[in-house]
Write a protein that holds these residues in place. Structure first.
Motif, short mmCIF file in Angstrom:
data_model
loop_
_atom_site.label_atom_id
_atom_site.label_comp_id
_atom_site.label_asym_id
_atom_site.label_seq_id
_atom_site.Cartn_x
_atom_site.Cartn_y
_atom_site.Cartn_z
N ARG A 196 0.87 -1.18 0.00
CA ARG A 196 0.00 0.00 0.00
C ARG A 196 0.90 1.23 0.00
N ALA A 197 0.82 2.05 -1.06
CA ALA A 197 1.67 3.24 -1.18
C ALA A 197 0.80 4.49 -1.22
N VAL A 198 1.28 5.54 -0.59
CA VAL A 198 0.60 6.83 -0.57
C VAL A 198 1.62 7.91 -0.90
N GLY A 199 1.34 8.70 -1.92
CA GLY A 199 2.22 9.81 -2.30
C GLY A 199 1.54 11.14 -2.01
N THR A 200 2.27 12.05 -1.35
CA THR A 200 1.71 13.35 -0.95
C THR A 200 2.61 14.47 -1.41
N LEU A 201 2.03 15.50 -2.03
CA LEU A 201 2.80 16.67 -2.46
C LEU A 201 3.11 17.55 -1.26
N LEU A 202 4.37 18.02 -1.16
CA LEU A 202 4.75 18.96 -0.12
C LEU A 202 4.68 20.40 -0.63
N SER A 203 4.77 20.53 -1.96
CA SER A 203 4.67 21.84 -2.59
C SER A 203 3.53 21.82 -3.59
N THR A 204 2.72 22.85 -3.61
CA THR A 204 1.61 22.92 -4.56
C THR A 204 1.79 24.06 -5.55
N ASP A 205 3.06 24.42 -5.79
CA ASP A 205 3.37 25.40 -6.82
C ASP A 205 2.97 24.79 -8.16
N ILE A 206 1.95 25.34 -8.80
CA ILE A 206 1.36 24.73 -9.99
C ILE A 206 2.37 24.60 -11.13
N GLU A 207 3.29 25.58 -11.25
CA GLU A 207 4.29 25.50 -12.31
C GLU A 207 5.24 24.33 -12.08
N ASN A 208 5.73 24.21 -10.86
CA ASN A 208 6.66 23.11 -10.53
C ASN A 208 5.98 21.76 -10.63
N VAL A 209 4.75 21.66 -10.14
CA VAL A 209 4.02 20.40 -10.18
C VAL A 209 3.75 19.98 -11.62
N SER A 210 3.32 20.92 -12.46
CA SER A 210 3.03 20.61 -13.86
C SER A 210 4.29 20.20 -14.60
N ARG A 211 5.39 20.94 -14.36
CA ARG A 211 6.64 20.65 -15.05
C ARG A 211 7.21 19.30 -14.65
N SER A 212 7.08 18.93 -13.39
CA SER A 212 7.67 17.69 -12.89
C SER A 212 6.76 16.47 -13.07
N GLY A 213 5.48 16.69 -13.35
CA GLY A 213 4.58 15.56 -13.49
C GLY A 213 4.30 14.88 -12.17
N LEU A 214 3.91 15.66 -11.17
CA LEU A 214 3.67 15.14 -9.82
C LEU A 214 2.19 15.19 -9.49
N ALA A 215 1.79 14.37 -8.50
CA ALA A 215 0.41 14.40 -8.01
C ALA A 215 0.32 13.55 -6.75
N ASP A 216 -0.73 13.81 -5.97
CA ASP A 216 -1.03 12.93 -4.84
C ASP A 216 -1.64 11.64 -5.38
N PHE A 217 -1.28 10.49 -4.76
CA PHE A 217 -1.82 9.22 -5.27
C PHE A 217 -1.93 8.19 -4.15
N ASN A 218 -2.76 7.19 -4.40
CA ASN A 218 -2.86 5.98 -3.57
C ASN A 218 -2.67 4.79 -4.51
N ARG A 219 -1.91 3.80 -4.07
CA ARG A 219 -1.65 2.64 -4.93
C ARG A 219 -1.67 1.36 -4.09
N THR A 220 -2.38 0.36 -4.62
CA THR A 220 -2.43 -0.95 -3.99
C THR A 220 -1.88 -1.99 -4.97
N LEU A 221 -0.89 -2.76 -4.52
CA LEU A 221 -0.26 -3.76 -5.38
C LEU A 221 -0.22 -5.12 -4.69
N TYR A 222 -0.23 -6.17 -5.51
CA TYR A 222 -0.04 -7.55 -5.03
C TYR A 222 1.17 -8.11 -5.77
N LYS A 223 2.17 -8.53 -5.02
CA LYS A 223 3.45 -8.94 -5.60
C LYS A 223 3.73 -10.41 -5.37
N VAL A 224 4.28 -11.06 -6.40
CA VAL A 224 4.77 -12.44 -6.31
C VAL A 224 6.26 -12.41 -6.65
N GLU A 225 7.07 -12.99 -5.79
CA GLU A 225 8.52 -12.98 -6.00
C GLU A 225 9.09 -14.37 -5.79
#
Length: 537
Positions: free
Chosen positions: A319-348
């Motif tokens: 279970r992964a959670v990504g959170t932006l620390l800066s909401t400068d729209i220019e920097n966020v747009s240029r870097s391709g960042l966003a807040d997200f939630n991700r659930t994965l199932y892994k086999v190794e």
């Protein structure tokens, strides 16, 4: 003159002695004289010999008698005549295949002295017919093991690691794989081959085990230049306890500062053989802070088990959670960042132990993992709604990773070490704060720590080592990376030299590296220096 066909596993009465001397006679003529480690090894040899004869069509092979003269066991075998066979509706080698499979099920499930014979035997025009009959013999269970040297590690953990738990059914195959199973552990080592004795329907294993200092505390310091041209100090602290509470539990704590305002924290815990089962639960936590841009938290819960003496499997929920620390729209747009939630199932799948690579010895370890799940991009109220107009908020997510490490001894005290790794991320809305992070002492040397972002990559780390002690060596290295990110491709590389020195309580390391890429031309003024010390206890 018809004789029963017996596929033999026999027991010599009493407690079995180490180094069983034996003389084999075939049709009253001396055939072989062999010393065996124990009677089980002698039984297995006779069994394989008779299976070979049966495969060749000598279906009257049998054991006539066993005698003991002084310290030698004399075994008298009869080879018989060569015939065609029809047994239980089977013919030829299909009979032998069924016979071998049936016998294997017995000897590996508590009946090591099982044997077989053909009943109701008839011979008609050189064709033998009859019925297979199994004689299981006594049921045998494991007794407590005998440790030839005292060890502090909990004996219960050793039993579970080697699959020789007292009162479990004896397995001939399992006993023969003990030398391979011990390598699952980084802190236990066999000093001499195992031995075995049978008495009162119990099997006692004799183990000569030595405990290795495998717990490590590592500190690494590096010097690197920041974009402003100043020199920045980076480094990490890595604590790895392989045998927590002397019970085989593992605890890892790693903290890393890879740039002036960026840090990473990793925690991992493994609890072997939960509730006396073959299942090992795991827990992991990873926190990544990238300067003042974003922070990502990843939590994993998994279970591990072994499919064979060497190969293990791991199933993990992430279970992964990504959170932006800066909401400068220019920097966020240029870097391709966003807040997200991700659930994965892994086999190794994995094999090998990387702790062996510091020693002067041939070793190999590999792993392959596939992860799949779902990712959701969360709207940040500090960003305008128009930012999300062209973004798919819910997408499928896949990740694949492989790794191969090996060391080959090439000269008297020289070796070639090679580490290959690769990974790929597949997602329609891949964010910059999800990409692989590469660079630094433990990946691509000659580059700043975690300075390279990649969607797909392949990394080769090659070292030519010259050992002057078991864990002390000088080396030359060449690292090559091939990567793709945001439709851009690059092939940076790093070269350098270094050395590792074993001390009474650990290992000191030093490396100089210089790198080259499209954005970082090779320059000795940008050389990276890495210092490290691994304390073993």
């Amino acid at each position: 003159m018809q004789r029963m066909i017996i596929l033999l596993v026999f027991v010599y009465a009493g407690c079995v002695q180490a180094q069983v001397k034996s003389q084999l006679f075939v049709d009253s003529k001396p055939y072989e004289y062999y010393p065996f480690q124990d009677s089980l090894a002698l039984s297995a040899h006779i069994r394989s010999l008779q299976i070979k004869w049966l495969n060749d069509g000598y279906y009257f092979t049998s054991r006539d008698s066993i005698t003991n003269i002084l310290d030698t066991i004399n075994v008298y075998l009869h080879k018989g005549d060569k015939l065609d066979v029809q047994i239980d509706g089977l013919s030829g080698k299909r009979v032998i295949s069924k016979l071998s499979k049936s016998l294997s099920e017995y000897v590996n499930n508590g009946y090591p002295f099982a044997s077989m014979k053909i009943d109701s035997v008839r011979v008609n025009d050189k064709t033998l017919t009859g019925k297979l009959v199994i004689q299981p013999g006594p049921e045998v269970i494991y007794d407590s093991a005998q440790f030839l040297s005292p060890i502090k590690t909990n004996h219960k953990y050793v039993y579970q690691l080697l699959d020789i738990v007292p009162d479990d059914e004896f397995s001939e195959k399992g006993y023969k794989k003990i030398n391979e199973k011990i390598k699952r552990s980084s802190f236990l080592e066999l000093q001499s081959p195992t031995d075995l004795s049978f008495k009162n329907k119990k099997a006692k294993i004799f183990l000569d085990i030595k405990e290795q200092a495998s717990n490590t505390f590592q500190g690494v310091v590096g010097l690197q230049q920041v974009p402003s041209g100043e020199t920045s100090v980076v480094g990490n602290i890595d604590l790895d306890i392989q045998n927590l509470f002397r019970s085989g539990k593992q605890f890892q704590f790693a903290w890393e500062r890879f740039s002036e305002q960026s840090q990473r924290l990793n925690i991992f815990y493994k609890h072997p053989f939960l509730f006396d089962s073959k299942i090992t639960p795991t827990f992991s936590f990873d926190l990544l802070k990238q300067d003042t841009t974003f922070i990502t938290r990843n939590t994993g819960l998994g279970i591990q088990a072994y499919l064979s003496p060497k190969i293990g499997i791991s199933l993990v929920y992430e279970r992964a959670v990504g959170t932006l620390l800066s909401t400068d729209i220019e920097n966020v747009s240029r870097s391709g960042l966003a807040d997200f939630n991700r659930t994965l199932y892994k086999v190794e799948l994995f094999e090998g132990n990387k702790s062996y690579f510091r020693n002067y010895a041939s070793s190999i370890a590999w792993n392959i993992s596939i992860s799949g799940g779902r990712k959701t991009i969360d709207r940040n109220l500090s960003l305008p709604d128009t930012y999300y107009d062209s973004i798919q908020l819910s997408t499928d997510y896949f990740r694949m990773e492989v790794g191969l490490d090996y060391q080959l001894l090439v000269l008297k005290r020289q070796s070639f070490f090679h580490s290959l790794s690769a990974g790929s991320l597949i997602n329609d809305e891949l964010l910059r704060n999800e990409l692989f992070r590469i660079g630094g002492l433990n990946s691509l040397r000659g580059f700043n720590e975690k300075s390279i972002f990649a969607q797909s990559y392949m990394l080769s780390r090659a070292e030519f080592r010259s050992y002057f002690e078991n864990e002390s060596y000088a080396y030359l290295f060449y690292d090559q990376l091939i990567l793709a990110a945001n439709e851009k491709k690059d092939a940076p590389f790093g070269i350098g030299l270094g050395f590792a020195l074993a001390t009474s309580s650990g290992q000191f390391s030093f490396a100089l590296a210089v790198g080259d890429s499209e954005t970082q031309p090779i320059s000795f003024s940008a050389m990276k220096a890495h210092f490290g010390y691994i304390s073993k206890f």
